[in-house]
Each structure stands twice: as structure tokens, then as C-alpha cells.
Enzyme design. Structure first.
Site, PDB file in Angstrom:
ATOM      1  CB  SER A 103      -0.905   0.019   1.234  1.00 46.43           C
ATOM      2  OG  SER A 103      -1.494   1.312   1.344  1.00 46.43           O
ATOM      3  CG  HIS A 149      -3.937  -1.702  -1.324  1.00 43.42           C
ATOM      4  ND1 HIS A 149      -5.032  -2.499  -1.601  1.00 43.42           N
ATOM      5  CD2 HIS A 149      -4.312  -0.920  -0.274  1.00 43.42           C
ATOM      6  CE1 HIS A 149      -6.012  -2.229  -0.750  1.00 43.42           C
ATOM      7  NE2 HIS A 149      -5.600  -1.271   0.065  1.00 43.42           N
ATOM      8  CG  ASP A 157      -5.137   2.160   1.314  1.00 41.80           C
ATOM      9  OD1 ASP A 157      -6.103   1.373   1.265  1.00 41.80           O
ATOM     10  OD2 ASP A 157      -3.996   1.822   1.675  1.00 41.80           O
ATOM     11  CG  MET A 211      -8.388   6.872   3.172  1.00 37.24           C
ATOM     12  SD  MET A 211      -7.532   6.928   4.767  1.00 37.24           S
ATOM     13  CE  MET A 211      -6.605   5.389   4.678  1.00 37.24           C
ATOM     14  CG  HIS A 267      -9.326  -0.167   0.060  1.00 29.08           C
ATOM     15  ND1 HIS A 267      -8.648  -0.313   1.261  1.00 29.08           N
ATOM     16  CD2 HIS A 267     -10.647  -0.230   0.367  1.00 29.08           C
ATOM     17  CE1 HIS A 267      -9.515  -0.468   2.241  1.00 29.08           C
ATOM     18  NE2 HIS A 267     -10.732  -0.406   1.733  1.00 29.08           N
ATOM     19  CG  MET A 326     -11.339   2.904   2.723  1.00 29.45           C
ATOM     20  SD  MET A 326      -9.784   2.896   3.655  1.00 29.45           S
ATOM     21  CE  MET A 326      -8.632   3.039   2.291  1.00 29.45           C
ATOM     22  CG  MET A 345     -11.357  -3.402   5.523  1.00 33.33           C
ATOM     23  SD  MET A 345      -9.887  -2.921   4.588  1.00 33.33           S
ATOM     24  CE  MET A 345      -8.979  -1.964   5.811  1.00 33.33           C
ATOM     25  N   GLY A 370      -8.892   3.491   7.552  1.00 37.17           N
ATOM     26  CA  GLY A 370      -8.607   4.892   7.856  1.00 37.17           C
ATOM     27  C   GLY A 370      -7.161   5.214   8.131  1.00 37.17           C
ATOM     28  N   GLY A 406      -2.876   3.582   8.306  1.00 34.40           N
ATOM     29  CA  GLY A 406      -1.884   2.522   8.194  1.00 34.40           C
ATOM     30  C   GLY A 406      -1.254   2.266   9.556  1.00 34.40           C
ATOM     31  N   GLY A 407      -0.499   1.191   9.665  1.00 32.92           N
ATOM     32  CA  GLY A 407       0.278   0.928  10.876  1.00 32.92           C
ATOM     33  C   GLY A 407      -0.499   0.448  12.081  1.00 32.92           C
ATOM     34  CG  ASP A 443      -6.032  -3.196   3.426  1.00 30.06           C
ATOM     35  OD1 ASP A 443      -4.930  -2.905   3.915  1.00 30.06           O
ATOM     36  OD2 ASP A 443      -6.742  -2.374   2.818  1.00 30.06           O
ATOM     37  N   GLY A 444      -4.361  -4.757   6.314  1.00 35.45           N
ATOM     38  CA  GLY A 444      -4.131  -4.094   7.589  1.00 35.45           C
ATOM     39  C   GLY A 444      -3.389  -4.952   8.590  1.00 35.45           C
ATOM     40  N   GLY A 445      -2.257  -4.453   9.047  1.00 32.95           N
ATOM     41  CA  GLY A 445      -1.528  -5.131  10.114  1.00 32.95           C
ATOM     42  C   GLY A 445      -0.822  -6.406   9.695  1.00 32.95           C
ATOM     43  N   GLY A 448       1.389  -2.188   4.113  1.00 29.48           N
ATOM     44  CA  GLY A 448       1.898  -0.824   4.007  1.00 29.48           C
ATOM     45  C   GLY A 448       3.172  -0.662   4.805  1.00 29.48           C
TER      46      GLY A 448
HETATM   47  C1  DX5 Z   1      -6.205   1.159   5.972  1.00 33.08           C
HETATM   48  C2  DX5 Z   1      -5.756   0.807   4.591  1.00 33.08           C
HETATM   49  C3  DX5 Z   1      -4.637  -0.136   4.492  1.00 33.08           C
HETATM   50  C4  DX5 Z   1      -3.356   0.286   5.125  1.00 33.08           C
HETATM   51  C5  DX5 Z   1      -2.570  -0.924   5.503  1.00 33.08           C
HETATM   52  O1  DX5 Z   1      -7.362   1.898   5.867  1.00 33.08           O
HETATM   53  O2  DX5 Z   1      -6.832   0.262   3.866  1.00 33.08           O
HETATM   54  O3  DX5 Z   1      -4.409  -0.466   3.122  1.00 33.08           O
HETATM   55  O4  DX5 Z   1      -2.554   1.065   4.277  1.00 33.08           O
HETATM   56  O5  DX5 Z   1      -1.450  -0.473   6.170  1.00 33.08           O
HETATM   57  P1  DX5 Z   1      -0.623  -1.382   7.158  1.00 33.08           P
HETATM   58  O6  DX5 Z   1      -0.115  -2.525   6.339  1.00 33.08           O
HETATM   59  O7  DX5 Z   1       0.451  -0.462   7.599  1.00 33.08           O
HETATM   60  O8  DX5 Z   1      -1.539  -1.828   8.243  1.00 33.08           O
HETATM   61 ZN    ZN Z   2      -6.449  -0.529   1.835  1.00 34.73          ZN
END
Ligand code: DX5
Ligand code: ZN
Length: 220
Positions: free
Chosen positions: A10, A35, A37, A39, A68, A70, A140, A145, A147-148, A178-180, A200
Site C-alpha cells: 500500500s 494497493h 488507498d 480516503m 481501495h 474508502m 479488512m 482509515g 496505516g500501521g 488488508d491491515g496489520g 503498508g
Molecule cells: C487502511 C488501509 C490499508 C493500510 C494498511 O485503511 O486500507 O491499506 O494502508 O497499512 P498497514 O499494512 O500499515 O496496516
Molecule cells: Zn487498503
């Protein structure tokens, strides 16, 4: 040997002033998709970037762009992102409500692969009827919303359940999470049947990006 897991870094974790170079590096380091994102400051509090950025990213890579959305009213944004060169457009079930199936069909009609997304508190049943219409189904594993964030363990069972549905119904839809995602949990996630891992922070913080992408991919 089973199928290869696909890695979709991402660019949310990239330096936004140097995204072109970041995308070129990701491609060299073995990423399978990019990817993006999106928003809008309404569906989620933050604003990231829009279709012009996606079009700019597209000029720096031949990899498919996994967009993606959002955003509220994602149906209204399809034409823009299709025009920008999206390979996939995924839309949140929570944002589409009753229009999920219609929105997925509109993405396909725009010549783009489509997918539904469910947030951590949304049950699979909210989108399961639409699996037939999806090229990808995104579960998800953090609240959308930011990253990290830390991987929410209970979402993995949902991804596994989604994969079972895909197999049971004989569909070809990919399951994405997606995420973590980290080097530590990637093997377990792939083992649950997930096909595409978004990452990400793990990728952008890596000392050796290529090694980290390879480690995330592993074998399934
Ligand atoms: C969160 C995003 C993710 C995010 C993932 O809303 O959809 O794509 O960038 O980031 P990491 O891998 O750092 O959790
Ligand atoms: Zn995403």
C-alpha cells in the site's frame, strides 16, 4: 505446491512527495499489485488522494493498481478511477448498502475488475451474496482509515469463511486481507486461504524491501 500468495504493498505508507519512485522500487522488489488507498474525509476521517494520483502512479508501473475506495457513494467515483487506469476497484459494503451488487456490476461494465470490502465489524453475510459478482473480496483486518495498526485476529476467521464459500460455490474470486500484515503473521494468514496480502508499513519500513516482500509471500 499450492498457489503463490500475491503481495499488494500500500502506497499509503510511501512518501507522498515521491510516490513515482516508490512505485518503481516496489515493482523492482517483486510486488504483484500496487494497493491505492482512497480516503475522502467522510467515509473515514482522513483524505489521501484521488484519481489524478492513481493516473500518475499508473505511469510509473505496469503492475495492476488495486484501488481501495474508502469513500461515501463509491458508485459515483467509478468512471474516474476506471479512466485513471485502475486494475481493480474495491468498494465497501458499508458504503454501498443495498446498491452493492449494482455497484460491482458498474465497475465490471467500466472494464475494471471489481471487489467488495467488509470492515472488521461487518459480518460476511452482509456481502456474501455478492461473492459471485466479485473478482476480489477484501476482508479488512484493521478499521479502515489508517496505516500501521495492529492486525485484528478475529477477522482471519471471516477471511477463511469467505475462502470456503468461494471454493464451495466454485468461484474464482481472490480473497484479500488488508491491515496489520507482518512477516510474523503472513504465513498464518496465507494458511487460512488468503490469496492477496496488502502491506503498508511492513514493506515501507523494511531495511530490504525485496527480502521483506519475498518473506511475506512465502509459500502456501
Ligand atoms: C487502511 C488501509 C490499508 C493500510 C494498511 O485503511 O486500507 O491499506 O494502508 O497499512 P498497514 O499494512 O500499515 O496496516
Ligand atoms: Zn487498503
Amino acid at each position: 505446491m499450492k498457489n503463490k500468495v500475491l503481495i499488494a504493498p500500500s502506497i499509503l505508507s510511501a512518501d507522498f512527495a515521491a510516490v513515482g519512485a516508490a512505485v518503481e522500487k516496489l515493482e523492482k522488489c517483486g510486488a504483484d499489485m500496487i494497493h491505492c488507498d482512497i480516503m475522502d474525509g467522510s467515509f473515514v476521517p482522513r483524505i489521501t488522494f484521488g484519481s489524478q494520483m492513481v493516473a500518475a502512479v499508473k505511469r510509473h508501473t505496469s503492475l495492476p493498481l488495486d484501488v481501495h475506495l474508502m469513500v461515501v457513494n463509491p458508485a459515483a467515483k467509478i468512471a474516474d478511477f476506471a479512466e485513471a487506469g485502475a486494475g481493480y476497484i474495491t468498494v465497501h459494503a458499508e458504503a454501498c448498502g443495498e446498491n452493492l451488487a449494482q455497484t460491482l456490476k458498474a465497475i465490471r461494465a467500466a472494464g475494471v475488475k471489481c471487489g467488495a470490502v467488509i470492515s472488521p465489524d461487518t459480518p460476511l453475510s452482509a456481502a456474501a451474496p455478492a461473492l459471485e459478482l466479485c473478482d476480489m473480496f477484501l476482508v479488512m483486518s484493521v478499521y479502515p482509515g489508517l496505516g500501521g495498526q495492529k492486525f485484528i485476529e478475529r477477522t482471519l476467521a471471516k477471511a477463511e469463511e469467505a475462502k470456503n464459500e468461494v471454493v464451495r460455490r466454485g468461484l474464482s474470486c481472490l480473497i484479500e486481507i488488508d491491515g496489520g500484515v507482518t512477516e510474523e503473521n503472513a504465513g498464518r494468514i496465507a494458511g487460512a486461504g488468503v490469496d492477496v496480502l496488502v502491506a503498508g508499513n511492513t514493506v515501507f519500513r523494511a531495511a530490504d524491501m525485496a527480502a521483506t516482500i519475498a518473506a511475506l509471500r512465502g509459500r502456501k
